[in-house]
Design an enzyme around this catalytic site. Structure first.
Site, PDB file in Angstrom:
ATOM      1  N   ASN A   1     -32.104 -76.502  -2.003  1.00 43.46           N
ATOM      2  CA  ASN A   1     -31.724 -77.428  -0.939  1.00 43.46           C
ATOM      3  C   ASN A   1     -30.731 -78.482  -1.431  1.00 43.46           C
ATOM      4  O   ASN A   1     -30.447 -78.570  -2.625  1.00 43.46           O
ATOM      5  CB  ASN A   1     -32.982 -78.034  -0.321  1.00 43.46           C
ATOM      6  CG  ASN A   1     -33.601 -77.040   0.637  1.00 43.46           C
ATOM      7  OD1 ASN A   1     -33.115 -76.866   1.748  1.00 43.46           O
ATOM      8  ND2 ASN A   1     -34.645 -76.354   0.199  1.00 43.46           N
TER       9      ASN A   1
ATOM     10  N   HIS B   1     -30.645 -85.276 -24.378  1.00 38.99           N
ATOM     11  CA  HIS B   1     -29.848 -85.859 -25.448  1.00 38.99           C
ATOM     12  C   HIS B   1     -30.760 -86.241 -26.600  1.00 38.99           C
ATOM     13  O   HIS B   1     -31.776 -86.904 -26.403  1.00 38.99           O
ATOM     14  CB  HIS B   1     -29.104 -87.109 -24.950  1.00 38.99           C
ATOM     15  CG  HIS B   1     -28.125 -86.800 -23.878  1.00 38.99           C
ATOM     16  ND1 HIS B   1     -26.828 -86.482 -24.146  1.00 38.99           N
ATOM     17  CD2 HIS B   1     -28.260 -86.729 -22.540  1.00 38.99           C
ATOM     18  CE1 HIS B   1     -26.189 -86.237 -23.016  1.00 38.99           C
ATOM     19  NE2 HIS B   1     -27.047 -86.379 -22.014  1.00 38.99           N
TER      20      HIS B   1
ATOM     21  N   THR C   1     -43.365 -81.485 -17.838  1.00 40.03           N
ATOM     22  CA  THR C   1     -43.016 -81.522 -19.263  1.00 40.03           C
ATOM     23  C   THR C   1     -43.639 -80.375 -20.039  1.00 40.03           C
ATOM     24  O   THR C   1     -43.283 -80.152 -21.189  1.00 40.03           O
ATOM     25  CB  THR C   1     -43.481 -82.853 -19.889  1.00 40.03           C
ATOM     26  OG1 THR C   1     -44.901 -82.962 -19.745  1.00 40.03           O
ATOM     27  CG2 THR C   1     -42.796 -84.039 -19.228  1.00 40.03           C
TER      28      THR C   1
ATOM     29  N   ARG D   1     -49.825 -82.723 -13.776  1.00 35.05           N
ATOM     30  CA  ARG D   1     -51.133 -82.263 -14.238  1.00 35.05           C
ATOM     31  C   ARG D   1     -51.696 -81.281 -13.220  1.00 35.05           C
ATOM     32  O   ARG D   1     -51.363 -81.326 -12.036  1.00 35.05           O
ATOM     33  CB  ARG D   1     -52.080 -83.451 -14.393  1.00 35.05           C
ATOM     34  CG  ARG D   1     -51.654 -84.374 -15.502  1.00 35.05           C
ATOM     35  CD  ARG D   1     -52.807 -85.245 -15.945  1.00 35.05           C
ATOM     36  NE  ARG D   1     -52.420 -85.895 -17.193  1.00 35.05           N
ATOM     37  CZ  ARG D   1     -52.060 -87.158 -17.291  1.00 35.05           C
ATOM     38  NH1 ARG D   1     -52.040 -87.918 -16.223  1.00 35.05           N
ATOM     39  NH2 ARG D   1     -51.735 -87.660 -18.452  1.00 35.05           N
TER      40      ARG D   1
ATOM     41  N   LYS E   1     -54.933 -77.913  -8.745  1.00 34.67           N
ATOM     42  CA  LYS E   1     -55.745 -76.823  -8.203  1.00 34.67           C
ATOM     43  C   LYS E   1     -55.293 -75.507  -8.808  1.00 34.67           C
ATOM     44  O   LYS E   1     -54.124 -75.293  -9.041  1.00 34.67           O
ATOM     45  CB  LYS E   1     -55.581 -76.784  -6.674  1.00 34.67           C
ATOM     46  CG  LYS E   1     -56.447 -75.752  -5.993  1.00 34.67           C
ATOM     47  CD  LYS E   1     -56.265 -75.802  -4.487  1.00 34.67           C
ATOM     48  CE  LYS E   1     -57.116 -74.751  -3.821  1.00 34.67           C
ATOM     49  NZ  LYS E   1     -56.885 -74.704  -2.383  1.00 34.67           N
TER      50      LYS E   1
END
Length: 186
Positions: free
Chosen positions: A85, A115, A166, A181, A184
């Site tokens: 989008n 970087h 991450t 995190r 479900k």
């Protein structure tokens, strides 16, 4: 009906013309895929897009080949029936793969690099730290999510709006938050 119909037809014509002009710049654009006017394209010859996919207006697609004097092999491979989008930024200095049937909401940032930071150099002249990103099939990435280097997102996963991913995301799970995190598991 007359004016609305005409506006709809003109919008479709504009996207077809835009896609036609991009066909000569990209590595490959699959049949029935559309690219609306991009904000910027860096080395689009290293970008492939599968069939029936869409890249929204003002998207930024960057394949980095040279940065701070270092050669890179940036490639972006987008599968079939992918919807990217408006205002997304997707950047690769090594490899960024997006599977089939993926929905990417607006303002999403996906990058396989960042970087490096050292005491002796500024971030703009430090070498890039790169790790490939892989996004599986049937993934949904919510508005303003950020996917960072080295992440693999499994098939059928959902990334909540505004999340910062991450770490790897298992298949058929929902993640959200900063950092993302598990919410479900199916």
């Amino acid at each position: 009906m007359g004016l609305e119909f005409l506006i709809e037809k003109m919008s479709g014509l504009k996207s077809r013309i835009s896609t036609f002009t991009y066909k000569f710049r990209f590595g490959k654009i699959g049949i029935h895929s559309r690219i609306f006017t991009a904000h910027s394209l860096l080395n689009p010859i290293h970008i492939t897009i599968g069939r029936d996919s869409m890249v929204g207006a003002s998207a930024r697609l960057d394949c980095i080949r040279l940065y701070a004097g270092t050669q890179h092999t940036g490639r972006i491979n987008i599968g079939d029936r992918v919807s990217i989008n408006p205002y997304c930024h997707i950047a690769a200095a090594t490899e960024l793969q997006i599977g089939n049937d993926v929905l990417i909401a607006s303002y999403v940032y996906i990058s396989d690099h960042d970087h490096g930071v050292t005491r002796d150099t500024s971030p703009s002249s430090a070498p890039l730290v790169v790790k490939p990103v892989y996004i599986g099939n049937s993934v949904w990435i919510g508005e303003r999510a950020i996917i960072l280097k080295g992440v693999t997102i499994g098939d059928g996963a959902v990334v909540g709006a505004g999340s910062v991913v991450t770490r790897n995301v298992a298949a058929y799970t929902i993640v959200a938050g900063t950092p993302a995190r598990l919410i479900k598991q199916s």
